[in-house]
Design a protein around this motif. Structure first.
Motif, PDB file in Angstrom:
ATOM      1  N   ILE A 259     -14.150  66.346   7.706  1.00 38.93           N
ATOM      2  CA  ILE A 259     -15.500  66.479   8.973  1.00 38.93           C
ATOM      3  C   ILE A 259     -16.957  65.497   8.321  1.00 38.93           C
ATOM      4  N   THR A 260     -16.638  65.700   7.346  1.00 41.84           N
ATOM      5  CA  THR A 260     -18.230  64.820   6.855  1.00 41.84           C
ATOM      6  C   THR A 260     -18.121  63.962   7.021  1.00 41.84           C
ATOM      7  N   LEU A 261     -16.654  62.876   6.975  1.00 39.52           N
ATOM      8  CA  LEU A 261     -17.076  61.943   7.299  1.00 39.52           C
ATOM      9  C   LEU A 261     -17.006  61.257   8.817  1.00 39.52           C
ATOM     10  N   GLY A 262     -16.063  62.699   9.987  1.00 34.95           N
ATOM     11  CA  GLY A 262     -16.658  61.950  11.379  1.00 34.95           C
ATOM     12  C   GLY A 262     -17.956  62.387  11.099  1.00 34.95           C
ATOM     13  N   LEU A 263     -18.743  63.217  10.971  1.00 41.21           N
ATOM     14  CA  LEU A 263     -20.316  63.465  11.044  1.00 41.21           C
ATOM     15  C   LEU A 263     -20.885  62.006  10.738  1.00 41.21           C
ATOM     16  N   ALA A 264     -20.616  61.405   9.683  1.00 40.80           N
ATOM     17  CA  ALA A 264     -21.600  60.783   8.746  1.00 40.80           C
ATOM     18  C   ALA A 264     -20.901  59.137   9.655  1.00 40.80           C
ATOM     19  N   LEU A 265     -19.665  59.104  10.672  1.00 42.89           N
ATOM     20  CA  LEU A 265     -19.772  57.917  10.654  1.00 42.89           C
ATOM     21  C   LEU A 265     -20.562  58.274  12.110  1.00 42.89           C
ATOM     22  N   LEU A 266     -20.757  59.139  12.732  1.00 40.46           N
ATOM     23  CA  LEU A 266     -20.931  59.623  14.535  1.00 40.46           C
ATOM     24  C   LEU A 266     -22.936  59.094  13.834  1.00 40.46           C
ATOM     25  N   GLN A 267     -23.389  59.719  12.413  1.00 42.37           N
ATOM     26  CA  GLN A 267     -24.850  59.169  12.562  1.00 42.37           C
ATOM     27  C   GLN A 267     -25.431  58.006  12.638  1.00 42.37           C
ATOM     28  N   ARG A 268     -24.216  56.914  11.670  1.00 44.38           N
ATOM     29  CA  ARG A 268     -23.998  55.576  11.820  1.00 44.38           C
ATOM     30  C   ARG A 268     -24.218  55.036  12.864  1.00 44.38           C
ATOM     31  N   GLY A 269     -23.819  55.472  13.425  1.00 45.34           N
ATOM     32  CA  GLY A 269     -23.238  54.932  14.955  1.00 45.34           C
ATOM     33  C   GLY A 269     -22.085  53.846  14.705  1.00 45.34           C
ATOM     34  N   GLU A 270     -21.171  54.272  14.116  1.00 39.53           N
ATOM     35  CA  GLU A 270     -20.050  54.216  13.999  1.00 39.53           C
ATOM     36  C   GLU A 270     -18.849  53.784  14.774  1.00 39.53           C
ATOM     37  N   LEU A 271     -19.170  54.922  15.604  1.00 42.11           N
ATOM     38  CA  LEU A 271     -18.562  56.047  16.583  1.00 42.11           C
ATOM     39  C   LEU A 271     -18.769  55.783  18.496  1.00 42.11           C
ATOM     40  N   LEU A 272     -19.541  55.428  18.137  1.00 43.41           N
ATOM     41  CA  LEU A 272     -20.251  54.891  19.816  1.00 43.41           C
ATOM     42  C   LEU A 272     -21.760  54.465  20.137  1.00 43.41           C
ATOM     43  N   SER A 273     -21.373  53.770  21.633  1.00 41.68           N
ATOM     44  CA  SER A 273     -22.508  53.203  21.446  1.00 41.68           C
ATOM     45  C   SER A 273     -23.910  54.331  20.914  1.00 41.68           C
ATOM     46  N   ASN A 274     -24.646  53.446  21.018  1.00 42.08           N
ATOM     47  CA  ASN A 274     -26.170  54.346  20.342  1.00 42.08           C
ATOM     48  C   ASN A 274     -26.942  55.408  21.605  1.00 42.08           C
ATOM     49  N   ARG A 275     -26.696  55.128  22.529  1.00 38.69           N
ATOM     50  CA  ARG A 275     -27.193  55.907  23.662  1.00 38.69           C
ATOM     51  C   ARG A 275     -25.819  57.150  23.800  1.00 38.69           C
ATOM     52  N   SER A 276     -24.871  57.082  23.827  1.00 42.06           N
ATOM     53  CA  SER A 276     -23.589  57.932  23.795  1.00 42.06           C
ATOM     54  C   SER A 276     -24.247  58.751  22.114  1.00 42.06           C
ATOM     55  N   THR A 277     -24.243  58.205  21.612  1.00 45.40           N
ATOM     56  CA  THR A 277     -24.536  58.837  20.308  1.00 45.40           C
ATOM     57  C   THR A 277     -25.946  59.711  20.045  1.00 45.40           C
TER      58      THR A 277
END
Length: 367
Positions: A259-277
């Motif tokens: 879960i923390t891996l997913g959260l970190a990827l989200l915060q780093r902008g690696e999962l979604l566009s900047n606007r969606s993040t």
């Protein structure tokens, strides 16, 4: 999944009577008092890209105080727990029983939300898309949208459903979105494609809660009361057997590390566009659930954007009591944090204090 009791009055009621996952077993509020979920939450300043560490802050290894504190807190708590902390910038990870697969419950709404925003990024969905929620779409337990769904359904938008799922943990809002993006198979595929390891996804709210109780979901139970009546008729032994099976191999199991891996990827902008993040992090920061869980240990200047989860109870055994999110220091440095109580017989105030103590220990070591 039980993320409710968002304010002081609800919390006082919770201390008196806690029954099942995702919602109280008391009847839903009258139709006229139900909230209309149309407006988007007010945007708040959020940074997607994690700032460079301040001089002297960069660490390849976590402070020893964090490891010692998590080990002490986790080992002393009476229950099965998993804890993980991940520095979003520096990448170090520390935890306690952090690779154990534990019930997510409403934490899994985070992955649905990511899938929704990913679909928005790809042009497959728009936040302004109109959706009609039917009575047949209703789920179980906590679903504030339920009183709004009349004989002709309730017209709303993807944005409003996402807001309800992430800020109020509405099970029906989340389930409607889940099927809009392709169902559980699509979520599992997204997790694999995005490299989020250690996170599984269950069969959807209704089937998950029915299986956990030892039942097979029936369409006529939409709304929840038929399910509750059927569950109430079961013997303690039958329910205990089903719950034990679930806890041994959770259908929605995930590790605190994953879960923390997913959260970190989200915060780093690696999962979604900047606007969606930014949109998703804004919703997480506006969450009304679990104010006395991890957030109870915050100091001034520190913030926590999060998602909670709470599973079914049987007697004095509680399951899937979780809080996960992004802890930010006053200088903007971010840490992904997951605290998962897979099962415990400790009362709610003790669970909340345990979670608050985790946050307090982190801030003492990191401040």
């Amino acid at each position: 999944m039980r993320d409710f009791w968002m304010n002081r009055a609800a919390f006082l009621a919770l201390i008196v009577s806690v029954g099942v996952a995702g919602c109280a077993t008391t009847p839903p509020p009258p139709r006229q008092t139900a909230p209309v979920m149309r407006a988007r939450p007010r945007p708040i300043p959020l940074s997607v890209a994690t700032p460079a560490p301040l001089p002297g802050r960069h660490r390849n290894q976590p402070p020893a105080d964090i490891l010692n504190a998590l080990q002490a807190l986790g080992s002393k708590f009476q229950g099965r727990v998993g804890i993980a902390v991940r520095d979003v910038t520096d990448g170090w990870v520390v935890g306690y029983n952090a690779d154990a697969l534990l019930p997510q419950q409403s934490v899994s709404k985070l992955w649905v939300a990511i899938a929704v925003m990913d679909a928005v990024d790809r042009g497959a969905l728009s936040l302004s898309d109109v959706v009609t929620v039917r009575r047949s779409d209703l789920t179980v337990f906590h679903q504030p949208i339920r009183p709004l769904v009349g004989a002709n359904g309730y017209r709303t938008t993807i944005a409003a459903l996402l807001q309800g799922a992430m800020t109020r943990s509405d099970n029906t809002c989340n389930d409607v979105l889940l099927w809009k993006v392709g169902g559980p198979t699509a979520i599992r595929r997204l997790l694999a494609q995005k490299g989020i390891k250690g996170v599984g996804f269950g069969p959807g709210e209704r089937i998950l809660q029915a299986k956990t109780a030892g039942l097979e979901w029936k369409p006529e139970w939409a709304g929840g009361w038929g399910f509750l009546q059927a569950r109430a008729k079961m013997s303690f032994e039958a329910r205990n057997k089903a719950l034990t099976r679930y806890l041994a191999a959770p259908y929605d199991g995930a590790s605190a590390n994953g879960i923390t891996l997913g959260l970190a990827l989200l915060q780093r902008g690696e999962l979604l566009s900047n606007r969606s993040t930014v949109h998703l992090l804004t919703l997480m920061a506006a969450s009304k659930t679990g104010p006395l869980r991890l957030k109870s240990g915050l100091r001034p200047g520190w913030t926590f954007a999060h998602k909670t989860g709470t599973g079914q109870d049987l007697g004095n055994l509680s399951t899937g009591y979780n809080d996960v999110g992004l802890l930010k220091a006053p200088d903007g440095h971010a840490y992904a944090v997951a605290v998962m109580i897979g099962s415990t017989r400790r009362p709610i105030p003790a669970r909340m204090q345990f979670m608050g103590n985790v946050t307090r220990a982190l801030i003492r070591a990191l401040d």
